[in-house]
Motif scaffolding. Structure first.
Motif, short mmCIF file in Angstrom:
data_model
loop_
_atom_site.label_atom_id
_atom_site.label_comp_id
_atom_site.label_asym_id
_atom_site.label_seq_id
_atom_site.Cartn_x
_atom_site.Cartn_y
_atom_site.Cartn_z
N ASN A 35 -3.88 -0.94 6.94
CA ASN A 35 -3.26 -1.72 7.79
C ASN A 35 -3.84 -1.82 9.21
O ASN A 35 -3.09 -1.75 10.20
N THR A 56 6.26 4.61 1.96
CA THR A 56 5.77 3.91 0.59
C THR A 56 5.68 2.35 0.78
O THR A 56 5.98 2.06 1.74
N GLY A 57 4.91 1.74 0.03
CA GLY A 57 4.78 0.48 0.00
C GLY A 57 3.04 -0.06 -0.17
O GLY A 57 2.33 0.87 -0.65
N ARG A 58 2.92 -1.19 -0.02
CA ARG A 58 1.59 -1.85 -0.17
C ARG A 58 0.59 -1.90 1.24
O ARG A 58 1.17 -2.39 2.19
N TYR A 59 -0.45 -1.25 1.11
CA TYR A 59 -1.57 -1.19 2.20
C TYR A 59 -2.72 -1.99 1.86
O TYR A 59 -3.24 -2.07 0.80
N ASN A 60 -3.26 -2.66 2.89
CA ASN A 60 -4.21 -3.10 3.03
C ASN A 60 -5.39 -1.95 3.54
O ASN A 60 -5.30 -1.19 4.64
N THR A 76 -9.34 -3.77 -0.03
CA THR A 76 -8.26 -3.94 -0.94
C THR A 76 -7.09 -3.53 -0.54
O THR A 76 -6.75 -3.11 0.37
N SER A 77 -6.07 -3.58 -1.50
CA SER A 77 -4.79 -3.10 -1.46
C SER A 77 -4.39 -1.68 -2.32
O SER A 77 -5.09 -1.66 -3.18
N LEU A 78 -3.56 -1.10 -1.66
CA LEU A 78 -3.20 0.22 -2.22
C LEU A 78 -1.56 0.31 -2.32
O LEU A 78 -1.31 0.14 -1.19
N ASN A 79 -0.94 0.40 -3.67
CA ASN A 79 0.44 0.62 -3.57
C ASN A 79 0.83 1.92 -3.62
O ASN A 79 0.35 2.91 -4.62
#
Length: 213
Positions: A35, A56-60, A76-79
């Motif tokens: 992010n 926790t959560g979704r990161y770019n 990409t994204s990482l959960n």
């Protein structure tokens, strides 16, 4: 070098831990942003960051060649899931590289035992067998990007052999791997078969050995 922009207290129920491994054999050193916050700086091939505590959560996730911040080589994204411990590996041969999250699962342990598993991250290696020096088979037909389950062993010093499936040829020999009781280890197979950088095994202590929630 690593940074801790998302540190939380031990009492926070939304906490997780991640570390990053640079396992792309021909990629440059990298800077990694979550992010748009720097979390790993000048991370070189074969290096890990320390574990960092994150929400926790979704990161770019953007990965750049070190000291640059344009044209990311990964975007990409990482959960990140609550109460998990994860090693996020940069894998593949440049420029076709990606991120592979590998959870360090927390499992019950038998006292006075050591635990090992294999993660196959060599992009040009076939499925592999991993055995002790006496050819006692420990892990069979491990595929690229596969993480095996943990195996319980006596906490002593081992010599490991890596062979392609269906072959008696040892493509990697790793002597004097000392395992400590009540600890978890991953045998990361990285590098290239018959090319540079050569095949090697990294044996870090996994975070499930000592991190708590």
């Amino acid at each position: 070098m690593y940074h801790k922009p998302y540190y939380l207290s031990n009492q926070d129920e939304t906490k997780a831990y991640i570390r990053i491994l640079h396992a792309s054999p021909n990629a440059p050193a990298v800077d990694i942003y979550a992010n748009n916050d720097l979390i790993a700086e000048n991370l070189k091939y074969g290096e890990f960051t320390d574990y960092i505590s994150v929400m926790t959560g979704r990161y770019n996730i953007k990965v750049y060649p070190a000291n640059k911040k344009q044209d990311p080589i990964i975007d990409t994204s990482l959960n990140v899931i609550s109460n998990t411990i994860t090693t996020v590996a940069v894998i593949g041969e440049f420029p076709n590289i990606s991120l592979l999250p590998i959870e360090d699962p927390r499992i019950p342990i038998r006292p006075n035992r050591a635990y090992i598993r294999v993660v196959h991250l060599s992009p040009n290696a076939p499925n592999i067998n991993v055995s002790q020096e006496n050819d006692m088979l420990l892990f069979k037909s491990v595929a690229y990007k596969e993480a095996t389950d943990y195996l319980s062993l006596r906490p002593v010093t081992y010599n490991f052999k890596v062979k392609p499936i269906g072959s008696n040829k040892t493509i990697l020999y790793v002597p004097n791997a000392k395992l400590t009781r009540d600890r978890f280890y991953t045998l990361y197979i990285i590098g290239l078969v018959g090319d540079t950088p050569p095949l090697q095994m990294l044996i870090p202590l996994d975070g499930n050995s000592y991190l708590n929630f």
